[in-house]
Each structure stands twice: as C-alpha cells, then as structure tokens.
Motif scaffolding. Structure first.
Motif, short mmCIF file in Angstrom:
data_model
loop_
_atom_site.label_atom_id
_atom_site.label_comp_id
_atom_site.label_asym_id
_atom_site.label_seq_id
_atom_site.Cartn_x
_atom_site.Cartn_y
_atom_site.Cartn_z
N VAL A 15 0.60 -1.23 -0.17
CA VAL A 15 0.10 -0.39 -0.05
C VAL A 15 0.85 1.30 -0.25
CG1 VAL A 15 -2.12 1.28 1.53
CG2 VAL A 15 -2.26 -1.55 0.87
N GLN A 16 1.78 1.28 0.92
CA GLN A 16 2.95 2.16 0.78
C GLN A 16 3.76 2.70 -0.65
OE1 GLN A 16 5.13 1.18 4.32
NE2 GLN A 16 3.58 1.99 5.71
N THR A 18 2.37 2.48 -3.07
CA THR A 18 1.73 3.09 -4.62
C THR A 18 1.46 4.61 -4.40
OG1 THR A 18 -0.40 3.36 -3.14
CG2 THR A 18 -0.90 1.24 -4.36
N ASN A 19 2.26 4.88 -3.11
CA ASN A 19 2.88 6.87 -3.50
C ASN A 19 4.09 6.75 -4.78
OD1 ASN A 19 3.49 8.96 -2.35
ND2 ASN A 19 5.09 8.30 -1.21
N LYS A 26 3.18 11.17 -11.79
CA LYS A 26 2.65 12.83 -11.83
C LYS A 26 4.41 13.15 -12.50
CE LYS A 26 0.25 13.57 -7.56
NZ LYS A 26 1.27 13.36 -5.51
N ARG A 61 -7.21 14.30 -12.50
CA ARG A 61 -7.47 14.37 -10.87
C ARG A 61 -6.24 15.56 -10.19
NH1 ARG A 61 -3.77 8.72 -8.02
NH2 ARG A 61 -3.47 10.34 -6.57
N GLY A 87 -2.36 10.51 4.58
CA GLY A 87 -1.77 9.50 2.98
C GLY A 87 -1.73 10.60 2.52
N ALA A 88 -0.63 11.52 2.57
CA ALA A 88 -0.45 12.49 1.80
C ALA A 88 0.80 11.77 0.83
CB ALA A 88 0.26 13.41 2.31
N ASP A 111 0.88 10.30 7.37
CA ASP A 111 1.47 9.00 7.15
C ASP A 111 1.94 7.87 7.83
OD1 ASP A 111 2.05 7.03 4.51
OD2 ASP A 111 0.65 8.64 2.94
N PHE A 112 1.69 6.45 6.87
CA PHE A 112 3.09 5.73 7.95
C PHE A 112 3.98 6.37 8.33
CE2 PHE A 112 -0.11 2.14 5.52
CZ PHE A 112 -0.27 1.81 7.23
N VAL A 156 1.57 8.61 11.28
CA VAL A 156 0.32 7.48 12.26
C VAL A 156 -0.10 6.66 11.41
CG1 VAL A 156 -1.49 9.96 11.43
CG2 VAL A 156 -1.92 8.82 13.32
N ASP A 157 -0.49 5.96 11.48
CA ASP A 157 -1.86 5.00 11.20
C ASP A 157 -2.63 5.24 11.76
OD1 ASP A 157 -3.78 3.12 10.23
OD2 ASP A 157 -2.11 1.25 10.80
N LEU A 158 -3.53 6.01 10.13
CA LEU A 158 -5.03 6.39 9.99
C LEU A 158 -5.78 5.57 10.61
CD1 LEU A 158 -4.66 8.00 6.26
CD2 LEU A 158 -4.62 8.96 8.93
N GLU A 184 -6.79 11.17 -1.34
CA GLU A 184 -6.92 10.66 -2.03
C GLU A 184 -6.03 9.74 -2.64
OE1 GLU A 184 -4.22 14.53 -4.30
OE2 GLU A 184 -5.15 13.79 -5.89
N CYS A 185 -6.84 8.59 -3.37
CA CYS A 185 -6.23 7.13 -3.08
C CYS A 185 -5.47 6.30 -1.72
CB CYS A 185 -5.18 7.62 -4.12
SG CYS A 185 -6.34 7.47 -5.83
N LEU A 190 -8.69 1.15 2.47
CA LEU A 190 -8.90 0.97 4.60
C LEU A 190 -9.26 -0.19 4.70
CD1 LEU A 190 -8.16 4.67 5.70
CD2 LEU A 190 -6.15 2.44 5.40
N1 SAH Z 1 -2.23 10.86 -1.04
C1 SAH Z 1 -0.99 11.01 -2.48
C2 SAH Z 1 -0.30 9.24 -2.42
C3 SAH Z 1 -1.29 8.21 -2.18
S1 SAH Z 1 -0.65 6.78 -1.85
C4 SAH Z 1 -1.11 11.38 -3.38
O1 SAH Z 1 -2.25 11.12 -4.44
O2 SAH Z 1 -0.14 11.33 -4.51
C5 SAH Z 1 -1.64 6.65 -0.75
C6 SAH Z 1 -1.11 6.46 0.22
O3 SAH Z 1 -1.92 6.44 1.29
C7 SAH Z 1 0.63 6.29 1.17
O4 SAH Z 1 1.74 6.77 1.01
C8 SAH Z 1 0.33 5.13 2.18
O5 SAH Z 1 1.48 5.20 2.92
C9 SAH Z 1 -0.25 5.99 2.65
N2 SAH Z 1 -1.59 4.99 4.11
C10 SAH Z 1 -2.23 3.89 3.52
N3 SAH Z 1 -3.01 3.62 4.59
C11 SAH Z 1 -2.54 4.30 5.61
C12 SAH Z 1 -3.02 4.01 7.01
N4 SAH Z 1 -3.37 3.72 7.62
N5 SAH Z 1 -2.70 5.31 8.13
C13 SAH Z 1 -1.48 6.23 6.94
N6 SAH Z 1 -1.25 6.68 5.97
C14 SAH Z 1 -1.80 5.34 5.07
#
Ligand code: SAH
Length: 331
Positions: A15-16, A18-19, A26, A61, A87-88, A111-112, A156-158, A184-185, A190
């Motif tokens: 999941v991380q 995907t960032n 981009k 987007r 989740g920036a 974010d994580f 933080v874990d959201l 965003e995504c 979750l």
């Molecule tokens: N919002 C950004 C990144 C999207 S990727 C953009 O649009 O470009 C998704 C992000 O959400 C990843 O960085 C991932 O680490 C974060 N994320 C997913 N689940 C999370 C959680 N439970 N706590 C914190 N961050 C989380």
C-alpha cells in the motif's frame, strides 16, 4: 471479512508503494507538459513514461483537485485556513502553493512512519524543499517528522483514531478554522470500518470543513473486476470498495457520518463538465490517442467526492458548477 482474508489481499508495504507509483505518474505528466510541478522530480528515483491515457487520467485528477482546493483557499481569503492531508505520500501540493504564494496558514501531512521518514529526509536534503518549510523547522528522520511554523509532517496509522486526535493537537490544528481535508487514493485501501471512523471523526473534529476524496468506484463490471485483481495481485487490495461501490454510496459514507452535504461525480463527468475547457483543449493536443472506449471506462471507475460542514457559512458557492466546462467535447 476475516482479518486473515483482508491481510492476504493487502499488505502495508504494498500500500505504501502505491505512493511511489503515484509520484512516478505525476512526473510522467509533468515531463509531457500536462501540468507544472517543480518539486515532484525530487521524490522519484526511477522516472518512467506512462501511456497517454494514464497521463490524461492523472491530469484530470490534478486539475479537479486544484480547482476545488483553490475554491476553498479563495473563499474569504483573509481568513486563516488549514489543510490536512491524510495519506499524503510524497504529494507536493504544499511546496507548489508556497512557490505560488498561496500557501494556507497551516498545512499538515500524515502518513505511515515509513513514508514520512523518507519524505522528511528528502525535504531536509533538498534546499528547494527545505527553504519552503521555513528556517525554524525541526527535522527528525528517525521519527518521520518535520515541524515548521506553517507546515507539519507527522507519522500516524490513520486507523488509530486516538492517535489521530493526538496528532491533530501536536500539529496545532485549530478545530474552529476552515479546514480542507484531502484523502486522495487512501481510504479505499482501508477496511470500511476504519474509513467510516475517519470520516466521522473528521465531521466531529472540524466544524467548517471540506473533505475531498478521490478514489475508485464500480468494482462489479468487467473493467472493475480486472482493476481490483491487478491491485490485489500486487498486495494492495481495495478493501473499501465493496462498501462504497457507487457514487451514491460515496455520498452516503459522508452523510451517515455527520456531514451536511456530500456530492460525488465520476471522473468522466468531472473531466467534461468541471475541468476548465481551455485546459482540456490544451492537454488534448499534447498526446493523441484513439482508445476512447478505454479512456471512458477508466474515468468511469474513478470519482471525486466532496463533503461539507459549514458552521461559518463560507461554502454556499463551493463545489462542482456544471457551467464551468460544459461547452467542449469530452473526449
Ligand atoms: N495522497 C497521495 C498518496 C496516495 S498513495 C497522492 O494522491 O499522491 C496512498 C498513501 O496512503 C500511501 O502513502 C500510504 O502509505 C498511505 N496510507 C495508506 N493507508 C494508511 C494508513 N492506515 N495510515 C497512514 N497512511 C496510510
């Protein structure tokens, strides 16, 4: 769903990751001239070239997000405002706004810790990023923190709502100030219970707020099933998608959790009716393609939703206005 079944479809590292994908996409767009972002290249290790359809999707987007964010920032523009990005990832909006002289009073990214540590290190390392968080900012790569006067990056874990509340206090976010929340995504990865908790927590915490959401919809047709399979194969299943499979369900997610108004449009409609027609015409000349069916299908599987709570009565005119881009072709 049993926890193990969810775990099999989704793991934190995937999941991380995907960032990294989003950042690379981009950069691909920026290099082709779809949009300007002078900072994203600092966050991408291996640049890639994406297909024209993917580039156009990222442009849509970006344009929809920017347009709504600027509506928020331009409303009562002498009022102090806050942005909170959930989740920036490596998103660069803060740095772009600083560059443009449009940054709000406070911008907070969560974010994580694995992700915020890397981001903190990159911000500290690159002069052009470091100067934008201010000379007095403190950095901790180990904790994954940047604490500037007007910018904070925190781990933080959201899904941990108590920790989320603590982090809001740590970041000095003021619950009474107008606040733009970005997801965003993120929520779609979750479990549905966590997404509902976060949306409900945000409604209870901030009184004058716009919540911006961008993510996938429609898991149930052939395209949707394939989209989900691809992500599950990579270990980042869309755990939330069956709880909010339609535009109505995305709106319901907010309305059921204490939001006054919620609107969701798919990206095909956002692209053809909301994004400025001049911009659309400009980017449609950058890369030509003729797979319109695929483009349409893809855009029908993503949406923007926004929800509003408006204690200060600031956002009567906020949102999608159909007239904005209606007199141009949507292809
Ligand atoms: N919002 C950004 C990144 C999207 S990727 C953009 O649009 O470009 C998704 C992000 O959400 C990843 O960085 C991932 O680490 C974060 N994320 C997913 N689940 C999370 C959680 N439970 N706590 C914190 N961050 C989380």
């Amino acid at each position: 769903m049993a926890k193990n079944a969810a775990d099999a479809r989704s793991n934190t590292a995937a999941v991380q990751a995907t960032n990294d994908d989003a950042s690379a996409s981009k950069l691909s767009c920026v290099k082709k001239g779809y949009m300007r972002d002078d900072f994203i290249h600092l966050f991408v290790r291996r640049p890639v070239r994406r297909s024209p359809i993917i580039n156009r999707g990222y442009f849509a987007r970006f344009a929809a997000f920017r347009k709504l964010l600027f509506q928020f920032l331009n409303t009562d523009d002498h009022t102090r405002k806050q942005v909170l990005s959930l989740g920036a990832g490596f998103d660069t909006t803060y740095f772009q706004l600083q560059e443009e002289g449009k940054a709000p009073y406070l911008y907070v990214e969560l974010d994580f810790q694995e992700v915020t540590s890397k981001k903190a290190a990159l911000i500290e390392f690159h002069d052009e990023l470091r100067e934008k968080v201010g000379a007095t900012a403190s950095f901790s790569r180990e904790n994954g923190e940047v604490l500037g006067d007007h910018y904070k990056l925190l781990p933080v874990d959201l899904r941990d709502i108590q920790r989320l509340t603590d982090v809001i206090a740590l970041a000095n976010l003021d619950p009474s100030l107008p606040t733009f929340i970005i997801a965003e995504c993120v929520l779609i990865y979750l479990d549905p219970e966590s997404s509902r908790s976060i949306v409900g927590w945000a409604a209870k915490t901030f009184s004058t707020t716009v919540f911006f959401l961008y993510e996938q919809i429609h898991p149930d047709d052939a395209f949707g099933e394939q989209m989900i399979r691809n992500l599950e194969y990579r270990g980042c299943g869309l755990l939330g998608i069956h709880a909010t499979p339609t535009l109505e369900a995305k709106e319901r997610l907010f309305l059921d959790q204490g939001w006054q108004r919620a609107i969701a449009w798919n990206m095909l409609r956002v692209y053809s009716e909301f994004i400025d027609s001049q911009e659309r015409h400009r980017i449609q000349r950058l890369e030509l393609f003729d797979e319109f069916e695929e483009w349409h299908m893809m855009q029908e599987h993503y949406c923007v939703a926004y929800a509003i709570n408006d204690a200060l009565a600031m956002f009567q005119n906020f949102g999608f206005h159909e007239k904005d881009g209606s007199n141009a072709s949507s292809t």
